[in-house]
Design a protein around this motif. Sequence first.
Motif, PDB file in Angstrom:
ATOM      1  N   LYS B 136      84.965   0.957  -5.910  1.00  0.00           N
ATOM      2  CA  LYS B 136      85.497   0.114  -4.840  1.00  0.00           C
ATOM      3  C   LYS B 136      86.536   0.875  -4.018  1.00  0.00           C
ATOM      4  CE  LYS B 136      88.955  -1.888  -4.757  1.00  0.00           C
ATOM      5  NZ  LYS B 136      90.273  -2.479  -4.800  1.00  0.00           N
ATOM      6  N   SER B 137      87.423   1.592  -4.714  1.00  0.00           N
ATOM      7  CA  SER B 137      88.458   2.344  -3.990  1.00  0.00           C
ATOM      8  C   SER B 137      87.828   3.397  -3.096  1.00  0.00           C
ATOM      9  CB  SER B 137      89.400   3.044  -4.964  1.00  0.00           C
ATOM     10  OG  SER B 137      89.889   2.135  -5.890  1.00  0.00           O
ATOM     11  N   ALA B 138      86.800   4.092  -3.638  1.00  0.00           N
ATOM     12  CA  ALA B 138      86.156   5.151  -2.850  1.00  0.00           C
ATOM     13  C   ALA B 138      85.476   4.560  -1.619  1.00  0.00           C
ATOM     14  CB  ALA B 138      85.152   5.908  -3.708  1.00  0.00           C
ATOM     15  N   VAL B 139      84.788   3.430  -1.810  1.00  0.00           N
ATOM     16  CA  VAL B 139      84.080   2.808  -0.691  1.00  0.00           C
ATOM     17  C   VAL B 139      85.076   2.280   0.344  1.00  0.00           C
ATOM     18  CG1 VAL B 139      82.566   0.913  -0.025  1.00  0.00           C
ATOM     19  CG2 VAL B 139      82.028   2.270  -2.045  1.00  0.00           C
ATOM     20  N   MET B 140      86.153   1.671  -0.145  1.00  0.00           N
ATOM     21  CA  MET B 140      87.164   1.142   0.779  1.00  0.00           C
ATOM     22  C   MET B 140      87.777   2.267   1.611  1.00  0.00           C
ATOM     23  SD  MET B 140      87.300  -2.036   0.755  1.00  0.00           S
ATOM     24  CE  MET B 140      88.821  -2.364   1.632  1.00  0.00           C
ATOM     25  N   GLN B 141      87.991   3.406   0.950  1.00  0.00           N
ATOM     26  CA  GLN B 141      88.584   4.528   1.662  1.00  0.00           C
ATOM     27  C   GLN B 141      87.648   5.023   2.762  1.00  0.00           C
ATOM     28  OE1 GLN B 141      89.883   7.532  -1.016  1.00  0.00           O
ATOM     29  NE2 GLN B 141      91.684   7.936   0.251  1.00  0.00           N
ATOM     30  N   GLU B 142      86.346   5.070   2.433  1.00  0.00           N
ATOM     31  CA  GLU B 142      85.376   5.468   3.453  1.00  0.00           C
ATOM     32  C   GLU B 142      85.374   4.466   4.604  1.00  0.00           C
ATOM     33  OE1 GLU B 142      83.960   8.048   4.175  1.00  0.00           O
ATOM     34  OE2 GLU B 142      84.115   9.203   2.338  1.00  0.00           O
ATOM     35  N   LEU B 143      85.431   3.188   4.264  1.00  0.00           N
ATOM     36  CA  LEU B 143      85.426   2.153   5.307  1.00  0.00           C
ATOM     37  C   LEU B 143      86.654   2.289   6.197  1.00  0.00           C
ATOM     38  CD1 LEU B 143      84.190  -1.115   3.594  1.00  0.00           C
ATOM     39  CD2 LEU B 143      83.228  -0.009   5.602  1.00  0.00           C
ATOM     40  N   LYS B 144      87.773   2.593   5.566  1.00  0.00           N
ATOM     41  CA  LYS B 144      89.006   2.730   6.318  1.00  0.00           C
ATOM     42  C   LYS B 144      88.880   3.896   7.295  1.00  0.00           C
ATOM     43  CE  LYS B 144      93.464   3.108   4.544  1.00  0.00           C
ATOM     44  NZ  LYS B 144      94.321   3.008   3.357  1.00  0.00           N
ATOM     45  N   ARG B 145      88.333   5.018   6.794  1.00  0.00           N
ATOM     46  CA  ARG B 145      88.154   6.189   7.662  1.00  0.00           C
ATOM     47  C   ARG B 145      87.193   5.862   8.797  1.00  0.00           C
ATOM     48  NH1 ARG B 145      86.974   9.810   2.985  1.00  0.00           N
ATOM     49  NH2 ARG B 145      88.984  10.271   2.052  1.00  0.00           N
ATOM     50  N   LEU B 146      86.096   5.161   8.449  1.00  0.00           N
ATOM     51  CA  LEU B 146      85.107   4.802   9.473  1.00  0.00           C
ATOM     52  C   LEU B 146      85.776   3.945  10.548  1.00  0.00           C
ATOM     53  CD1 LEU B 146      82.230   4.520  10.622  1.00  0.00           C
ATOM     54  CD2 LEU B 146      81.852   2.647   9.053  1.00  0.00           C
ATOM     55  N   ASN B 147      86.576   2.985  10.121  1.00  0.00           N
ATOM     56  CA  ASN B 147      87.241   2.105  11.078  1.00  0.00           C
ATOM     57  C   ASN B 147      88.193   2.873  11.975  1.00  0.00           C
ATOM     58  OD1 ASN B 147      86.068  -0.355  10.678  1.00  0.00           O
ATOM     59  ND2 ASN B 147      87.333  -0.824   8.910  1.00  0.00           N
ATOM     60  N   LEU B 148      88.903   3.845  11.392  1.00  0.00           N
ATOM     61  CA  LEU B 148      89.814   4.656  12.194  1.00  0.00           C
ATOM     62  C   LEU B 148      89.048   5.454  13.237  1.00  0.00           C
ATOM     63  CD1 LEU B 148      92.475   6.036   9.699  1.00  0.00           C
ATOM     64  CD2 LEU B 148      92.830   4.597  11.705  1.00  0.00           C
ATOM     65  N   ARG B 149      87.894   6.037  12.805  1.00  0.00           N
ATOM     66  CA  ARG B 149      87.097   6.814  13.760  1.00  0.00           C
ATOM     67  C   ARG B 149      86.552   5.910  14.859  1.00  0.00           C
ATOM     68  NH1 ARG B 149      85.466   9.802   9.063  1.00  0.00           N
ATOM     69  NH2 ARG B 149      83.773   8.370   8.695  1.00  0.00           N
ATOM     70  N   LEU B 150      86.078   4.716  14.451  1.00  0.00           N
ATOM     71  CA  LEU B 150      85.523   3.788  15.454  1.00  0.00           C
ATOM     72  C   LEU B 150      86.610   3.347  16.418  1.00  0.00           C
ATOM     73  CD1 LEU B 150      83.105   1.568  13.352  1.00  0.00           C
ATOM     74  CD2 LEU B 150      82.536   3.368  14.971  1.00  0.00           C
ATOM     75  N   GLN B 151      87.802   3.096  15.889  1.00  0.00           N
ATOM     76  CA  GLN B 151      88.922   2.668  16.725  1.00  0.00           C
ATOM     77  C   GLN B 151      89.237   3.758  17.747  1.00  0.00           C
ATOM     78  OE1 GLN B 151      90.314  -0.136  16.970  1.00  0.00           O
ATOM     79  NE2 GLN B 151      91.968   0.418  18.358  1.00  0.00           N
ATOM     80  N   GLY B 152      89.289   5.013  17.269  1.00  0.00           N
ATOM     81  CA  GLY B 152      89.565   6.150  18.149  1.00  0.00           C
ATOM     82  C   GLY B 152      88.499   6.273  19.229  1.00  0.00           C
ATOM     83  N   ALA B 153      87.233   6.106  18.808  1.00  0.00           N
ATOM     84  CA  ALA B 153      86.127   6.223  19.755  1.00  0.00           C
ATOM     85  C   ALA B 153      86.186   5.091  20.778  1.00  0.00           C
ATOM     86  CB  ALA B 153      84.800   6.194  19.008  1.00  0.00           C
ATOM     87  N   LYS B 154      86.599   3.917  20.326  1.00  0.00           N
ATOM     88  CA  LYS B 154      86.671   2.751  21.212  1.00  0.00           C
ATOM     89  C   LYS B 154      87.747   2.983  22.280  1.00  0.00           C
ATOM     90  CE  LYS B 154      87.620  -2.222  20.995  1.00  0.00           C
ATOM     91  NZ  LYS B 154      89.068  -2.407  21.160  1.00  0.00           N
TER      92      LYS B 154
END
Lengths: 200, 329
Positions: B136-154
Motif C-alpha cells: 500500500k505504501s509503495a502504491v500510494m507513493q507512486e500515486l503521489k508522484r503521478l499526481n505531482l507530475r500531472l499537476q505540473g503538466a496541468k
Amino acid sequence: MLGLINRSIQCFLRDTYGEATWLGIARAAGLGFDSFEPLLIYDDALTNAVINAAAQGLQRPRETVLEDLGTYLVSHPNLEALRRLLRFGGVNFVDFLHSLEDLPEHGRLGLPDLDVPEFELVDQGGGRFLLRVSQLLPGVGHVIVGLLRAMADDYGALVLLDHGGVDTAGVHGGDEVVTVHLLDQAYAQGRRFDLAMPGV
Amino acid sequence: MTLGLDHGALARLMPMHVSLDARGVVCGVGPTLAKLPAVAAALGSGFGDLFAVRRPAGVVSMADLRARAGQCLHLLLHESGAQVRGLAMPTAGGGMLINLSFGIGVIEAVRQHALTDADFAPTDLAVEMLYLVEVKSAVMQELKRLNLRLQGAKVAAEEQALTDTLTGLRNRRALDGVLPLLIAQGVPFGLMHIDLDYFKQVNDTLGHAAGDFVLREVAAALTVETRASDTVARVGGDEFVVVLPGLSDTARLGQIARRIIDRLMLPMDFAGAPCRISASIGLTISTLYAPPEAERMLADADAATYASKRAGRAQLQFHHDCAGGRLSA
C-alpha cells in the motif's frame, strides 16, 4: 501491460546505461514519449519494442538484456521495495521458490491490474526444481533466471540456474522453463531482512 | 474432551499466550510475548503485574476474568505499553489461558521488538498484513508522484493555453478569462486597445521575419510600460489589448498610452534595417458602464482605436470622447 513493468525496464536501462542511452532506446522503439507512467496501462507491443530496441542499441543478445533486467529488479537500491516484497515470500530460498506460485495473487492484492506471470514449481528431489513461467512476454524466463540469481544471493543460497527453453506442450501452452539446482541453502550470509519497513 | 498440551506445543500454537493458575499467578508466557520488556519477569507474579484490562471495565480479579471468558478483552501490557487484544478461556486446573494479538499495532510491535516471521504462528496473518502495508505504501507513493507530475503538466498546459507563442504575451483566451473576473469582483479597470500603424509596410518590405521581430519588440515595450499586475495580450496579427486593474483615471491612462506610442515610434533595428511603426490607441474605463460588459468594452475600445487611426495615426482616443462625451444605453 501496466506501466509499472515498463517503468521498471526504463529504470533498468536508465540506471545501468545512462539517461542518454535510455532516450535513444525510447526513440528507436518509437514510443513518442520518454517516460512510462507506472500506474497507466500501455499496449503490450510497446514493452517488446523497448526490449528489442535495447538489445539492438546495446548490441547485446535479447536474453542477456532480459537476464540483467531480472537481476536489476532485486539488487538495485532504487527497487529495494520490490526486493522486500519478494522476501516476504519466505524465510529461506526454498520457501521463496514455493511462494512464486502465489506471486500473481500477492501482486494483485496491491495492484489489481498488475500483470505477473503464473508460476508452477515442480520439486524433482535432491535440490532440483523445475519452474514453469507463463509467457508474459517472450523471454520472460530469462528475466526470472536473473531475478532468481539475485534472490539466491540475497538469501545466501548457492544455486545453478538455467533457461530450459519453451515448453509448448505445457498446460498454459508456451511456458518457459527454468531449471533450479540448489546446492547449498545456507552457503553465504545473505542480506538482512527485517520485517519492519525501513525509514518510516 | 480435555487436551493435554505441553508448554512447547502451546508456545508454537500460541506464541502470544499467557497462562494463569487458579490464583491468577502467571505461570507461562509464549515466546513472542516474552520478547517484550518485563514480560518474562512477570512470571510468578499476579496477572495484574503483567497487564491491566482496559475494556471491558472492572476486570481486576481472577473471578472477573473468568466471568469474561470468551469475550474480547482489550489489555494494556505494563512496561512495554503495548495495547493488545486477547481472549481468555478457563483451563482444567481452574486457571485461565489467554491468547493475545497485537491487532493493528503489529506494525509498531514488529519494529519495536525486532520480531521476525518465526515469532508468528504460521496461521497468523500478521506477516501478510505487514506485506500489505508495504504494498500500500509503495502504491500510494507512486500515486503521489503521478499526481505531482500531472499537476505540473496541468499547470504547464494551462500556461501554454493562455500564452501567445510568438511574443510570450497572454492571448485572447487569457483575456477572456481576465475581464469577467475583474467585472465579477467589481474592480474598476482601464482597457486599452492598441493597433500598430505601418506594420503591413514592414512585413511587405522587409519580410515576415522582420514583422515577427517587430511584434516581439512591441511585446517587450508593452511589458516595460505596464505594471506586472496588468494583463497584456496579443489578440490579433498586430492588435494588442492591455487591461489595467485599479486604473480608471483618464489622465493617467492617457499618459501611459502616450508613453507607449512614443516608445513604439522609435525605429527598431532589424539586422541593420530600421523598422518604423507607430500605434493607434483606443481607451475605455469600466466605471463608464453599469454594469461593465467585456464584449461591449472591447468593441468600444476598438472603435476608439479606429477613431485614432482616422485622426492621423500615432493618436490616442477615449471612447467617451469620440462617442460625443456620453454613452448610449
